[in-house]
Motif scaffolding. Structure first.
Motif, PDB file in Angstrom:
ATOM      1  N   MET A   1       0.473  -1.063   0.297  1.00  0.00           N
ATOM      2  CA  MET A   1       0.584  -0.183   0.029  1.00  0.00           C
ATOM      3  C   MET A   1       1.295   0.997   0.354  1.00  0.00           C
ATOM      4  SD  MET A   1      -1.529  -0.130   3.533  1.00  0.00           S
ATOM      5  CE  MET A   1      -2.238  -1.690   4.122  1.00  0.00           C
ATOM      6  N   LEU A   2       0.055   2.498   0.141  1.00  0.00           N
ATOM      7  CA  LEU A   2       0.865   3.243  -0.333  1.00  0.00           C
ATOM      8  C   LEU A   2       0.897   4.251   0.751  1.00  0.00           C
ATOM      9  CD1 LEU A   2       2.908   5.302  -1.914  1.00  0.00           C
ATOM     10  CD2 LEU A   2       0.647   6.733  -3.411  1.00  0.00           C
ATOM     11  N   MET A   3       1.604   4.988   1.628  1.00  0.00           N
ATOM     12  CA  MET A   3       2.238   5.071   2.800  1.00  0.00           C
ATOM     13  C   MET A   3       2.038   7.359   2.150  1.00  0.00           C
ATOM     14  SD  MET A   3       1.051   3.026   5.235  1.00  0.00           S
ATOM     15  CE  MET A   3       0.811   4.321   7.010  1.00  0.00           C
ATOM     16  N   VAL A   4       1.021   7.965   2.528  1.00  0.00           N
ATOM     17  CA  VAL A   4       1.716   9.171   2.427  1.00  0.00           C
ATOM     18  C   VAL A   4       1.413  10.179   3.896  1.00  0.00           C
ATOM     19  CG1 VAL A   4       0.553  11.457   1.316  1.00  0.00           C
ATOM     20  CG2 VAL A   4       0.278   9.012   0.246  1.00  0.00           C
ATOM     21  N   GLY A   5       2.402  10.779   4.025  1.00  0.00           N
ATOM     22  CA  GLY A   5       2.495  11.939   4.989  1.00  0.00           C
ATOM     23  C   GLY A   5       1.771  12.983   4.923  1.00  0.00           C
ATOM     24  N   LEU A   6       1.046  13.811   5.483  1.00  0.00           N
ATOM     25  CA  LEU A   6       0.506  15.284   5.747  1.00  0.00           C
ATOM     26  C   LEU A   6       0.679  15.649   6.261  1.00  0.00           C
ATOM     27  CD1 LEU A   6      -1.770  17.040   3.944  1.00  0.00           C
ATOM     28  CD2 LEU A   6      -3.470  15.598   5.056  1.00  0.00           C
ATOM     29  N   THR A   7       0.538  17.079   6.548  1.00  0.00           N
ATOM     30  CA  THR A   7       1.357  17.478   7.900  1.00  0.00           C
ATOM     31  C   THR A   7       1.032  19.479   6.977  1.00  0.00           C
ATOM     32  OG1 THR A   7       2.379  18.490   9.157  1.00  0.00           O
ATOM     33  CG2 THR A   7       3.666  17.874   6.904  1.00  0.00           C
ATOM     34  N   GLY A   8       0.750  19.967   7.666  1.00  0.00           N
ATOM     35  CA  GLY A   8       0.697  21.526   7.753  1.00  0.00           C
ATOM     36  C   GLY A   8       0.877  22.210   9.090  1.00  0.00           C
ATOM     37  N   GLY A   9       0.670  23.499   9.433  1.00  0.00           N
ATOM     38  CA  GLY A   9       1.305  24.130  10.917  1.00  0.00           C
ATOM     39  C   GLY A   9      -0.112  24.384  10.974  1.00  0.00           C
ATOM     40  N   ILE A  10      -0.531  25.028  12.335  1.00  0.00           N
ATOM     41  CA  ILE A  10      -2.000  25.165  12.621  1.00  0.00           C
ATOM     42  C   ILE A  10      -2.058  26.259  11.859  1.00  0.00           C
ATOM     43  CG2 ILE A  10      -0.900  26.839  14.528  1.00  0.00           C
ATOM     44  CD1 ILE A  10      -3.225  25.632  17.030  1.00  0.00           C
ATOM     45  N   GLY A  11      -3.667  26.014  11.529  1.00  0.00           N
ATOM     46  CA  GLY A  11      -5.077  26.635  10.522  1.00  0.00           C
ATOM     47  C   GLY A  11      -4.133  27.179   9.159  1.00  0.00           C
ATOM     48  N   SER A  12      -3.492  25.863   9.059  1.00  0.00           N
ATOM     49  CA  SER A  12      -3.037  26.087   7.185  1.00  0.00           C
ATOM     50  C   SER A  12      -4.523  25.000   6.170  1.00  0.00           C
ATOM     51  CB  SER A  12      -1.556  25.017   7.463  1.00  0.00           C
ATOM     52  OG  SER A  12      -2.025  23.477   7.218  1.00  0.00           O
ATOM     53  N   GLY A  13      -5.322  24.356   7.137  1.00  0.00           N
ATOM     54  CA  GLY A  13      -6.331  24.070   6.334  1.00  0.00           C
ATOM     55  C   GLY A  13      -6.186  22.483   6.086  1.00  0.00           C
ATOM     56  N   LYS A  14      -4.999  21.967   7.192  1.00  0.00           N
ATOM     57  CA  LYS A  14      -4.520  20.764   6.569  1.00  0.00           C
ATOM     58  C   LYS A  14      -5.605  19.446   6.733  1.00  0.00           C
ATOM     59  CE  LYS A  14      -2.544  18.885   9.646  1.00  0.00           C
ATOM     60  NZ  LYS A  14      -3.571  18.450  10.731  1.00  0.00           N
ATOM     61  N   SER A  15      -7.362  19.920   7.579  1.00  0.00           N
ATOM     62  CA  SER A  15      -7.493  19.201   8.210  1.00  0.00           C
ATOM     63  C   SER A  15      -8.713  19.333   6.599  1.00  0.00           C
ATOM     64  CB  SER A  15      -8.267  19.804   8.968  1.00  0.00           C
ATOM     65  OG  SER A  15      -8.523  19.312  10.284  1.00  0.00           O
ATOM     66  N   ALA A  16      -8.929  19.935   6.137  1.00  0.00           N
ATOM     67  CA  ALA A  16      -9.635  19.949   4.591  1.00  0.00           C
ATOM     68  C   ALA A  16      -9.481  19.495   3.575  1.00  0.00           C
ATOM     69  CB  ALA A  16      -9.924  21.905   4.471  1.00  0.00           C
ATOM     70  N   VAL A  17      -7.893  18.610   3.407  1.00  0.00           N
ATOM     71  CA  VAL A  17      -6.975  18.245   2.472  1.00  0.00           C
ATOM     72  C   VAL A  17      -7.568  17.018   2.719  1.00  0.00           C
ATOM     73  CG1 VAL A  17      -4.836  17.442   1.775  1.00  0.00           C
ATOM     74  CG2 VAL A  17      -5.527  20.041   1.854  1.00  0.00           C
ATOM     75  N   SER A  18      -7.213  16.137   4.582  1.00  0.00           N
ATOM     76  CA  SER A  18      -7.390  15.347   5.145  1.00  0.00           C
ATOM     77  C   SER A  18      -9.086  15.144   4.714  1.00  0.00           C
ATOM     78  CB  SER A  18      -7.248  15.216   6.769  1.00  0.00           C
ATOM     79  OG  SER A  18      -7.655  14.183   6.816  1.00  0.00           O
ATOM     80  N   ALA A  19      -9.813  15.599   5.243  1.00  0.00           N
ATOM     81  CA  ALA A  19     -11.285  16.032   4.291  1.00  0.00           C
ATOM     82  C   ALA A  19     -11.670  15.150   2.921  1.00  0.00           C
ATOM     83  CB  ALA A  19     -12.250  16.685   4.978  1.00  0.00           C
ATOM     84  N   ARG A  20     -10.892  15.617   2.148  1.00  0.00           N
ATOM     85  CA  ARG A  20     -11.569  15.950   0.421  1.00  0.00           C
ATOM     86  C   ARG A  20     -10.263  14.382   0.869  1.00  0.00           C
ATOM     87  NH1 ARG A  20     -14.693  17.463  -3.074  1.00  0.00           N
ATOM     88  NH2 ARG A  20     -13.627  17.476  -5.698  1.00  0.00           N
ATOM     89  N   LEU A  21      -9.545  14.173   0.801  1.00  0.00           N
ATOM     90  CA  LEU A  21      -8.621  12.847   0.416  1.00  0.00           C
ATOM     91  C   LEU A  21      -9.742  11.394   0.900  1.00  0.00           C
ATOM     92  CD1 LEU A  21      -5.033  13.712   0.977  1.00  0.00           C
ATOM     93  CD2 LEU A  21      -5.820  12.842  -1.159  1.00  0.00           C
ATOM     94  N   ALA A  22      -9.622  11.622   1.876  1.00  0.00           N
ATOM     95  CA  ALA A  22     -10.867  10.515   2.893  1.00  0.00           C
ATOM     96  C   ALA A  22     -12.327  10.518   1.552  1.00  0.00           C
ATOM     97  CB  ALA A  22     -11.312  10.694   4.026  1.00  0.00           C
ATOM     98  N   ALA A  23     -12.647  11.549   1.321  1.00  0.00           N
ATOM     99  CA  ALA A  23     -13.861  11.432   0.369  1.00  0.00           C
ATOM    100  C   ALA A  23     -13.496  10.987  -1.368  1.00  0.00           C
ATOM    101  CB  ALA A  23     -14.458  12.838   0.012  1.00  0.00           C
TER     102      ALA A  23
END
Length: 393
Positions: A1-23
Motif C-alpha cells: 500500500m502507498l503510505m502518504v504523510g500529510l502535515t501543515g502548520g496550525i490553521g493551514s487547512g490540513k484538515s480540509a485536505v485530509s477530509a477531501r482525500l478521505a472522500a
C-alpha cells in the motif's frame, strides 16, 4: 500500500485536505485522534500516565485532564520525555495496526501535525505539506477557533516554519485562496500522482520518462535528492550504506534530464540481488528489468556491471544505481561528478554538447551513446585532475 504523510502548520487547512482525500477514497489515520484514543479512560496508556504523574492529571470523571497534564510537563524536559515515552510508542503501534488493516491497494494518509518536527518524513512514500501564509492562518484561528492573536502566534512559533516543512515536502499544496481551489489541487494530486503511484508500487513498476527533455538547472535538485536518500536509508535500516547524489543533477548550474541519479554502494552484486532489492521496491524504488552496465572508460572490452532501480512515483523519476564499492563504475561516477563541479570550462563544454545532442538524438539510449566520445576524453582530463589534486572518492 502507498503510505502518504500529510502535515501543515496550525490553521493551514490540513484538515480540509485530509477530509477531501478521505472522500476520494483514502484511508486516513488522524494522529491527534490516535493520541487521544491511546489514553482514553480504561487504557493502559492512561494508567501509566497516572502512575507517572499522579491522579492530579485526571478530571472529575476520571478522564485525562490535558490542561493539568500540560501544567505538569510544561518547562520540565524530563517530565516531557517521560510522557512522550508513554504516548509515542502506543501511537506508533496503533497507527501501524490501522495501516495494516487497510486493503493491500489502499492509499493510506497519515495526518500528522508534527510530522516534520519529529522527523517522520523518511517513513512515507510521499510527504504532502499544506502551506498557507501566516496572516491567513492567524485570521482562520481567530475566526474558526476563537483563538486570540497572542495565543495563535505562540502556537505557530512553536511549530516548524514554512522553509523547514518545504524541505521535507514532496508536494506543497498552497491554501491561500478558497476551498474550491484547494479541492481542485487535491483532486489533481489524487488523480495524477497518488493513484498511479500506488499502482506502480503494487506492481513493482518504475517510471521511465517518455521523451528526452533537457531541463534548466533546478536549485532544488539537491534537496530532492536528500529526501530520496533519507527514504532509502530508512528502508535499509539498520544498515548504513553509502549513498551519493551523482549525475548532472548533482552538478550546480548544469541543465539535465529531470531525473535524479543516486548511487547506492553495495558490497557485492549478490547483495544487490538479495533481500535489499525487495526492501527498495517496498520503499518505492523497484528494480528495472533486464541487464544493466556502464560503458568502460576509456573504451575497452568488457563492461562494468551494475543493478539499476527506478522510482514508482510518477512525479519524481529516479535512476538508482547499485554499484560495488571500489569498482571502476562506482569510482567513475564520483570522479566525473566532482571534476565537473570543480571545472567550470568543462561544465560549459558538457552543457553545449548536451544541448546539441538533445536537438538531434531521438531517444535517451541514442543520446547516451552519442556522448561516449566526449566522456572518453573527459575521463582522461578528470584523471589528470584527480592526480594533481589528490582526489579520492
Amino acid at each position: 500500500m502507498l503510505m502518504v504523510g500529510l502535515t501543515g502548520g496550525i490553521g493551514s487547512g490540513k484538515s480540509a485536505v485530509s477530509a477531501r482525500l478521505a472522500a476520494l477514497g483514502a484511508v486516513v489515520i488522524d494522529a491527534d485522534r490516535v493520541a487521544r484514543e491511546v489514553v482514553d479512560p480504561g487504557t493502559d496508556g492512561l494508567a501509566e500516565i497516572v502512575e507517572a504523574f499522579s491522579d492530579r492529571v485526571l478530571d472529575a470523571g476520571g478522564a485525562l485532564d490535558r490542561a493539568a497534564l500540560g501544567a505538569v510537563v510544561f518547562g520540565d524536559e524530563a517530565a516531557r520525555r517521560r510522557l512522550e515515552a508513554i504516548i509515542h510508542p502506543r501511537v506508533r503501534a496503533r497507527t501501524a495496526a490501522l495501516a495494516a488493516a487497510a486493503p493491500p491497494d489502499a492509499i493510506v494518509v497519515n495526518d500528522v501535525p508534527l510530522l516534520v518536527e519529529v522527523g517522520l518524513a523518511p517513513t512515507y512514500h510521499l510527504v504532502v505539506v499544506v502551506e498557507t501564509a501566516v496572516a491567513t492562518r492567524l485570521e482562520r484561528l481567530a475566526r474558526d477557533r476563537g483563538m486570540d492573536r497572542a495565543e495563535a502566534e505562540r502556537r505557530i512559533a512553536a511549530q516548524a516554519d514554512d522553509a523547514r516543512r518545504r524541505a521535507a515536502a514532496d508536494v506543497v499544496l498552497p491554501n491561500d485562496a478558497g476551498l474550491t481551489e484547494l479541492h481542485a489541487a487535491v483532486d489533481a494530486l489524487w488523480r495524477d500522482r497518488l493513484i498511479p503511484y500506488e499502482a506502480n508500487l503494487r506492481e513493482r513498476r518504475a517510471v521511465r520518462p517518455a521523451r528526452l527533455v533537457l531541463t534548466e538547472a533546478d536549485p532544488t535538485w539537491p534537496q530532492q535528492y536528500a529526501r530520496l536518500a533519507a527514504r532509502i536509508r530508512h528502508a535499509l535500516a539498520p544498515a548504513g550504506p553509502r549513498i551519493d547524489h551523482i549525475g548532472s543533477t548533482a552538478v550546480p548550474g548544469l541543465a539535465a534530464k529531470d531525473v535524479i541519479d543516486i548511487q547506492l554502494t553495495v558490497a557485492s552484486l549478490a547483495e544487490a540481488d538479495g533481500p535489499l532489492a525487495e526492501r527498495l521496491a517496498d520503499a518505492g524504488f523497484p528494480r528495472l528489468p533486464g541487464e544493466w552496465w556502464d560503458n568502460p572508460r576509456p573504451a575497452a572490452s568488457g563492461r562494468w556491471e551494475k543493478r539499476l532501480h527506478g522510482s514508482a512515483d510518477p512525479g519524481r523519476p529516479v535512476h538508482l544505481h547499485l554499484r560495488v564499492a571500489g569498482s571502476p563504475g562506482w569510482r567513475y561516477a564520483l570522479l566525473m561528478r566532482d571534476h565537473l563541479r570543480a571545472d567550470p570550462e568543462q561544465r560549459v563544454a558538457y552543457l553545449q554538447l548536451k544541448r546539441e545532442l538533445v536537438a538531434s538524438a531521438p531517444d535517451s539510449a541514442t543520446y547516451g551513446t552519442l556522448k561516449d566520445p566526449w566522456f572518453d576524453e573527459e575521463h582522461l582530463r578528470a584523471e589528470e585532475w584527480a592526480a594533481q589534486t589528490g582526489w579520492r572518492p
